[in-house]
Design a protein around this motif. Structure first.
Motif, PDB file in Angstrom:
ATOM      1  N   GLY A  21      -6.399  13.825 -22.185  1.00 45.42           N
ATOM      2  CA  GLY A  21      -4.767  14.286 -21.132  1.00 45.42           C
ATOM      3  C   GLY A  21      -4.714  12.470 -20.429  1.00 45.42           C
ATOM      4  O   GLY A  21      -4.694  12.032 -21.119  1.00 45.42           O
ATOM      5  N   ALA A  22      -5.072  12.964 -18.881  1.00 42.62           N
ATOM      6  CA  ALA A  22      -4.905  11.421 -18.722  1.00 42.62           C
ATOM      7  C   ALA A  22      -5.459  11.193 -17.465  1.00 42.62           C
ATOM      8  O   ALA A  22      -5.380  12.366 -16.884  1.00 42.62           O
ATOM      9  CB  ALA A  22      -3.309  11.007 -18.741  1.00 42.62           C
ATOM     10  N   VAL A  23      -5.562   9.846 -16.867  1.00 39.59           N
ATOM     11  CA  VAL A  23      -6.559   9.503 -15.762  1.00 39.59           C
ATOM     12  C   VAL A  23      -5.469   8.564 -15.055  1.00 39.59           C
ATOM     13  O   VAL A  23      -5.173   7.909 -15.400  1.00 39.59           O
ATOM     14  CB  VAL A  23      -7.401   9.602 -15.286  1.00 39.59           C
ATOM     15  CG1 VAL A  23      -7.751   8.464 -13.721  1.00 39.59           C
ATOM     16  CG2 VAL A  23      -8.478   9.754 -16.441  1.00 39.59           C
ATOM     17  N   LEU A  24      -4.965   8.953 -13.883  1.00 38.70           N
ATOM     18  CA  LEU A  24      -3.791   8.249 -13.365  1.00 38.70           C
ATOM     19  C   LEU A  24      -3.412   7.865 -11.768  1.00 38.70           C
ATOM     20  O   LEU A  24      -4.379   8.768 -11.148  1.00 38.70           O
ATOM     21  CB  LEU A  24      -2.442   8.603 -13.563  1.00 38.70           C
ATOM     22  CG  LEU A  24      -2.122   9.414 -13.453  1.00 38.70           C
ATOM     23  CD1 LEU A  24      -0.734  10.341 -12.432  1.00 38.70           C
ATOM     24  CD2 LEU A  24      -2.332  11.200 -14.788  1.00 38.70           C
ATOM     25  N   THR A  25      -3.245   6.664 -11.171  1.00 35.40           N
ATOM     26  CA  THR A  25      -2.964   5.974  -9.907  1.00 35.40           C
ATOM     27  C   THR A  25      -2.075   5.787  -9.560  1.00 35.40           C
ATOM     28  O   THR A  25      -1.651   4.434 -10.525  1.00 35.40           O
ATOM     29  CB  THR A  25      -4.304   5.737  -9.654  1.00 35.40           C
ATOM     30  OG1 THR A  25      -4.556   5.872  -8.103  1.00 35.40           O
ATOM     31  CG2 THR A  25      -4.570   4.577 -10.247  1.00 35.40           C
ATOM     32  N   GLU A  26      -1.353   4.985  -8.525  1.00 35.30           N
ATOM     33  CA  GLU A  26      -0.921   4.203  -8.113  1.00 35.30           C
ATOM     34  C   GLU A  26      -1.617   2.678  -7.544  1.00 35.30           C
ATOM     35  O   GLU A  26      -0.895   1.790  -7.743  1.00 35.30           O
ATOM     36  CB  GLU A  26       0.201   5.139  -6.756  1.00 35.30           C
ATOM     37  CG  GLU A  26       1.366   5.688  -6.780  1.00 35.30           C
ATOM     38  CD  GLU A  26       1.319   6.138  -6.212  1.00 35.30           C
ATOM     39  OE1 GLU A  26       2.083   5.751  -4.868  1.00 35.30           O
ATOM     40  OE2 GLU A  26       0.047   7.213  -4.491  1.00 35.30           O
ATOM     41  N   TYR A  27      -2.620   3.133  -7.836  1.00 39.03           N
ATOM     42  CA  TYR A  27      -3.967   2.136  -7.199  1.00 39.03           C
ATOM     43  C   TYR A  27      -4.143   0.915  -8.493  1.00 39.03           C
ATOM     44  O   TYR A  27      -4.773   1.526  -9.025  1.00 39.03           O
ATOM     45  CB  TYR A  27      -4.859   2.244  -6.542  1.00 39.03           C
ATOM     46  CG  TYR A  27      -4.370   3.061  -5.095  1.00 39.03           C
ATOM     47  CD1 TYR A  27      -3.735   2.708  -3.891  1.00 39.03           C
ATOM     48  CD2 TYR A  27      -4.858   4.953  -5.143  1.00 39.03           C
ATOM     49  CE1 TYR A  27      -3.311   3.148  -2.919  1.00 39.03           C
ATOM     50  CE2 TYR A  27      -4.253   5.195  -4.101  1.00 39.03           C
ATOM     51  CZ  TYR A  27      -3.271   4.801  -3.378  1.00 39.03           C
ATOM     52  OH  TYR A  27      -2.974   5.277  -2.242  1.00 39.03           O
ATOM     53  N   GLU A  86       0.614  -1.020  -0.145  1.00 41.61           N
ATOM     54  CA  GLU A  86      -0.074  -0.288  -0.140  1.00 41.61           C
ATOM     55  C   GLU A  86       1.139   1.486  -0.314  1.00 41.61           C
ATOM     56  O   GLU A  86       1.659   1.564   1.036  1.00 41.61           O
ATOM     57  CB  GLU A  86      -0.877  -0.519   0.938  1.00 41.61           C
ATOM     58  CG  GLU A  86      -2.034   0.828   1.228  1.00 41.61           C
ATOM     59  CD  GLU A  86      -2.718   1.135   0.449  1.00 41.61           C
ATOM     60  OE1 GLU A  86      -3.480  -0.135   0.223  1.00 41.61           O
ATOM     61  OE2 GLU A  86      -3.089   2.327   0.368  1.00 41.61           O
ATOM     62  N   PRO A  87       0.592   2.422  -0.418  1.00 42.42           N
ATOM     63  CA  PRO A  87       1.736   3.523  -1.119  1.00 42.42           C
ATOM     64  C   PRO A  87       1.391   4.722   0.160  1.00 42.42           C
ATOM     65  O   PRO A  87       0.015   3.960   0.487  1.00 42.42           O
ATOM     66  CB  PRO A  87       1.678   4.073  -2.210  1.00 42.42           C
ATOM     67  CG  PRO A  87       0.103   3.079  -2.855  1.00 42.42           C
ATOM     68  CD  PRO A  87      -0.889   1.925  -2.198  1.00 42.42           C
TER      69      PRO A  87
END
Lengths: 397, 397
Positions: free
Chosen positions: A216-222, A29-30
């Motif tokens: 553009g972009a949708v981003l996540t670490e999860y 988990e970040p």
């Protein structure tokens, strides 16, 4: 699954590094500072093997023990591909290494909760690093006023027209208005989520997120399937702050997530800005406190924002090679101020503030510190850089 | 008219000093730095005689030549008495010597247009100096918005409730709202005019000025009958700034009289504050510029104002005796910062800012200057005062 099987199943496009990072993003988990460090030392493939085996230092074990059996890398990569997403990693050219460097620096200085991401799940076709080269974050309250939403939309529109991309968190209120304003101008906007790309959250913004991904972009670490949670939004805020040259808070209550993003941005050495509003509005209290306490610069227009962050774009990207340099002990602001000094010509603090993009009050505080560290000297003509002592490094950097 | 005639006519109550200053206020248009200096050197009675004769230095002649034949002192004093007003002079106990000292200091340092007044025509029963001991100026645009007038009235009310008198300029808009708010709380408010007390200006504020005189004071440098004029309002602004511990700008256009008052207050070393508003409002542009350029501290409430100016009340009144002191070269802010230093205990810039009431960014700029001047030193525990060298003064002040 052996490599032959993987190829047979059509997954040849995924390198060992990418599969390793997908696995690591799933099991910790970040933010996971010990794991990030471990991956930097061993490389992602070897680090993933050791995590699987449990053959890791205690700190890494703590971060990975609960989920290390989850072998979902291929499934996660496949699910991402199915919704038009990909995993961007430090091995990729489009990895936004420069914006994220501040997270490394801050973590190295002992700041907690700001470890860099191990990878980023990204939905949207453009080059991520290119989209973030001139990015400004526009954030604020979910329960925004009509005034705040209008200001956020106008800021997004004007920043897009000026060629800047706009980063925000896709929440209701200010975030959504900022994304929409940018889209209305045909600009690039990036939404950083605190959940998986497929979570459909917030529910009312599903179609907005589709448009953000198109432009553009949708981003996540999860990883795919991760549910939204309050602590994940706070962890996510460090990415919004890091990925932008500056963060504008449009409306914020006295204690709010937007203030958290602002505090993180400030701690990372980024420019923090806040939009004033009517003094009777509870949604402007947080902004006024940030300005009054000198934690944010007042911005009343996109022109103000560009003036405040504009000079940052001219700061040369720092040489990221290793080695003991006299400036290694400096934080991001200290480095920016040091960069703005010249070896021979004295400069006034005002000039240094303009060239470094660091607020004048901070410049005035940092210069005496640099002097104590033997990195700067005050002369009659102003502040100059001190050339590094022989043997302490090459070229003073 | 000889002294006997004057006594016979019933004017025995006017001293020679008062008559001389009434004459001098009539013959020179303020600010009159050469005349003020001449009066300080020769005393008002002798100075008036020499001005009448034309036996004065060129600079004084320039300031007095056009009107020196106007022998209206007695008429002016009589007319003032008829409307319940009086002439307050430096010879009177109620002369606000401490607030006005900053005008002397600034003029001595070569700043133009800020010479002290030769006297003040005052309508209102209280002790002028006492009323100004905890005064805050609240100023702003004439063409104010409903928002601005409401904020000004609420500030006036809350400052009065907290025991502070409120100084303003009696104009329409923000000024009037500030006076009314203070009156509504039963507080003391002072109106400084750019015309004679009998000018009936602004026409719509005649009854407001009557109430201000009942509960506080209406004052001006200009003799009875002097018409309002734009340049007189700008000259008047220095008195509003000087007579208050701090000046709050509630609404101001980008170029405005209120910004002029703010600039003057800043130049006099006074605290300058500004109230934010909606970013779309042209009447808040000036306030936002002041805050953004670090010329003013953002205040969103009376509590913010009190926190910002509050510490000023604790600064001991300065010994005004003459003599060469190491601190003679310092401006008002430099003196306040120096005063806040201790001989033995180191203090952080933040603490010095709090105790001196000087903004932190200025404190950080001034401390190295004091260090260069040999008046301060940086130690591990913070900044300390340097005891004055033998023979340079007594007691370091």
């Amino acid at each position: 699954m052996c490599e032959a099987q993987r190829q047979a199943a059509g997954y040849a496009e995924w390198s060992g590094e990418r599969l390793a990072r997908a696995y690591l993003l799933r099991v910790a988990e970040p933010p996971a500072p010990a794991l990030v460090r471990f991956v930097a030392d061993r490389g992602p493939v070897r680090a993933a093997e050791l995590v699987r085996r449990g053959d890791v230092p205690d700190a890494v074990a703590c971060e990975t023990r609960a989920r290390k059996e989850l072998e979902l890398a291929e499934r996660d990569l496949r699910q991402a591909a199915e919704i038009g997403a990909r995993l961007v990693t430090p091995e990729d050219d489009e990895w936004p290494a420069w914006p994220l460097l501040c997270l490394d620096v801050a973590t190295g200085r002992g700041q907690r909760g700001v470890a860099p991401p191990i990878g980023l799940w990204v939905r949207g076709g453009g080059n991520l690093d290119a989209m973030l080269s001139e990015a400004v974050a526009v954030v604020g309250a979910r329960a925004a006023t009509q005034y705040g939403e209008q200001v956020a939309a106008e800021l997004g529109y004007a920043l897009a027209e000026a060629g800047h991309s706009v980063v925000s968190g896709a929440a209701y209120g200010i975030d959504g208005a900022a994304h929409r304003g940018t889209l209305a101008a045909g600009g690039e906007t990036l939404a950083v989520l605190g959940c998986g790309l497929d979570a459909g959250y917030p529910a009312g913004h599903v179609s907005l997120l589709n448009r953000v991904a198109e432009r553009g972009a949708v981003l996540t670490e999860y990883p795919p399937g991760t549910a939204p949670a309050r602590h994940r939004f706070l962890v996510r805020n460090r990415l919004i702050a890091a990925l932008s040259a500056g963060t504008v808070v449009v409306e914020a209550g006295s204690r709010s997530g937007a203030r958290n993003t602002a505090a993180t941005a400030g701690a990372l050495g980024k420019v923090v800005m806040a939009v004033p509003g009517p003094v009777g509005s509870a949604l402007s209290v947080g902004c006024h406190e940030l300005i009054r306490d000198s934690h944010a610069t007042l911005v009343a227009s996109a022109a103000d924002v560009l003036e405040t962050v504009g000079k940052l774009g001219t700061v040369a990207k720092r040489d990221t090679g290793v080695g003991n340099r006299p400036t290694d002990g400096l934080d991001a602001e200290g480095l920016r101020v040091h960069d703005a000094l010249a070896d021979r010509t004295g400069k006034a603090p005002e000039q240094i503030a303009t060239e470094s993009g660091v607020p004048l009050s901070r410049v005035r505080a940092l210069l005496p510190q640099l002097e104590l560290d033997g990195l700067a000297v005050r002369s009659e003509s102003g502040w100059r850089r001190v050339k590094s002592a022989p043997g302490r490094g090459s070229g003073g950097r």
